[in-house]
Design a protein around this motif. Structure first.
Motif, PDB file in Angstrom:
ATOM      1  N   ARG A  80       0.839  -1.211   0.000  1.00  0.00           N
ATOM      2  CA  ARG A  80       0.000   0.000   0.000  1.00  0.00           C
ATOM      3  C   ARG A  80       0.870   1.256   0.000  1.00  0.00           C
ATOM      4  NH1 ARG A  80      -3.544  -2.981   3.997  1.00  0.00           N
ATOM      5  NH2 ARG A  80      -5.193  -3.828   2.693  1.00  0.00           N
ATOM      6  N   ASP A  81       1.992   1.208   0.733  1.00  0.00           N
ATOM      7  CA  ASP A  81       2.914   2.341   0.747  1.00  0.00           C
ATOM      8  C   ASP A  81       3.483   2.623  -0.642  1.00  0.00           C
ATOM      9  OD1 ASP A  81       2.489   2.662   3.459  1.00  0.00           O
ATOM     10  OD2 ASP A  81       4.427   1.784   4.060  1.00  0.00           O
ATOM     11  N   CYS A  82       3.512   1.598  -1.492  1.00  0.00           N
ATOM     12  CA  CYS A  82       3.984   1.757  -2.874  1.00  0.00           C
ATOM     13  C   CYS A  82       2.849   2.125  -3.823  1.00  0.00           C
ATOM     14  CB  CYS A  82       4.639   0.467  -3.365  1.00  0.00           C
ATOM     15  SG  CYS A  82       6.179   0.057  -2.540  1.00  0.00           S
ATOM     16  N   GLY A  83       1.641   2.268  -3.304  1.00  0.00           N
ATOM     17  CA  GLY A  83       0.510   2.656  -4.134  1.00  0.00           C
ATOM     18  C   GLY A  83      -0.333   1.502  -4.654  1.00  0.00           C
ATOM     19  N   PHE A  84      -0.071   0.287  -4.183  1.00  0.00           N
ATOM     20  CA  PHE A  84      -0.854  -0.873  -4.621  1.00  0.00           C
ATOM     21  C   PHE A  84      -2.076  -1.059  -3.735  1.00  0.00           C
ATOM     22  CE2 PHE A  84       3.529  -1.974  -5.927  1.00  0.00           C
ATOM     23  CZ  PHE A  84       3.319  -2.161  -7.287  1.00  0.00           C
ATOM     24  N   GLN A  85      -3.108  -1.663  -4.306  1.00  0.00           N
ATOM     25  CA  GLN A  85      -4.282  -2.072  -3.544  1.00  0.00           C
ATOM     26  C   GLN A  85      -4.145  -3.565  -3.284  1.00  0.00           C
ATOM     27  OE1 GLN A  85      -7.795  -1.083  -5.759  1.00  0.00           O
ATOM     28  NE2 GLN A  85      -7.354   1.100  -5.750  1.00  0.00           N
ATOM     29  N   CYS A  86      -4.607  -4.031  -2.141  1.00  0.00           N
ATOM     30  CA  CYS A  86      -4.487  -5.440  -1.775  1.00  0.00           C
ATOM     31  C   CYS A  86      -5.844  -6.016  -1.405  1.00  0.00           C
ATOM     32  CB  CYS A  86      -3.546  -5.596  -0.576  1.00  0.00           C
ATOM     33  SG  CYS A  86      -1.904  -4.939  -0.844  1.00  0.00           S
ATOM     34  N   TRP A  87      -6.099  -7.221  -1.897  1.00  0.00           N
ATOM     35  CA  TRP A  87      -7.293  -7.976  -1.533  1.00  0.00           C
ATOM     36  C   TRP A  87      -6.863  -9.391  -1.195  1.00  0.00           C
ATOM     37  CZ3 TRP A  87      -7.186  -5.418  -6.323  1.00  0.00           C
ATOM     38  CH2 TRP A  87      -7.919  -4.233  -6.376  1.00  0.00           C
ATOM     39  N   GLU A  88      -7.483  -9.965  -0.190  1.00  0.00           N
ATOM     40  CA  GLU A  88      -7.234 -11.371   0.133  1.00  0.00           C
ATOM     41  C   GLU A  88      -8.425 -12.185  -0.335  1.00  0.00           C
ATOM     42  OE1 GLU A  88      -5.553 -12.714   3.891  1.00  0.00           O
ATOM     43  OE2 GLU A  88      -5.139 -10.604   4.350  1.00  0.00           O
TER      44      GLU A  88
END
Length: 115
Positions: A80-88
């Motif tokens: 997220r700090d790199c600008g990515f979105q995360c989903w599990e």
């Protein structure tokens, strides 16, 4: 019901994911943002590869049975700090299902009408 894969099978899958990501880069469908994502997850001991059509869209990261919750949370934070979105998500479970309107209950049909 099939047995869950053992740790040695996950080790092979991790290696195959890394190899596949390198092959996809060699084919020219990789993207610098995907390379960055793979580097971030690798620093946390996880393995990722692009998914979909490539070109920077989406990637998957394997969370094996040994993945600690703190490891996953730290990885997600760094991504997220790199600008990515995360989903599990979970694999090996039912996905999208198409139902004929005639198979739906009146309650479900009323709920859908309200959307």
């Amino acid at each position: 019901m099939a047995e869950a894969p053992v740790a040695s099978q996950y080790a092979v899958l991790e290696e195959l994911m890394d190899m596949n990501q390198h092959f996809l880069n060699a084919l020219g469908v990789g993207h610098p943002s995907l390379d960055r994502l793979c580097r971030v997850t690798a620093t946390h001991g996880l393995h990722s590869k692009l998914t979909g059509a490539g070109g920077g869209g989406c990637a998957i990261t394997l969370l094996g049975p040994g993945a600690e919750a703190s490891q996953v949370e730290a990885t997600k934070r760094d991504l997220r700090d790199c600008g990515f979105q995360c989903w599990e998500t979970t694999i090996g479970v039912p996905g999208v299902t198409l139902h004929a309107p005639s198979s739906l209950t009146a309650e479900v049909l009323r709920a859908l009408d309200g959307l």
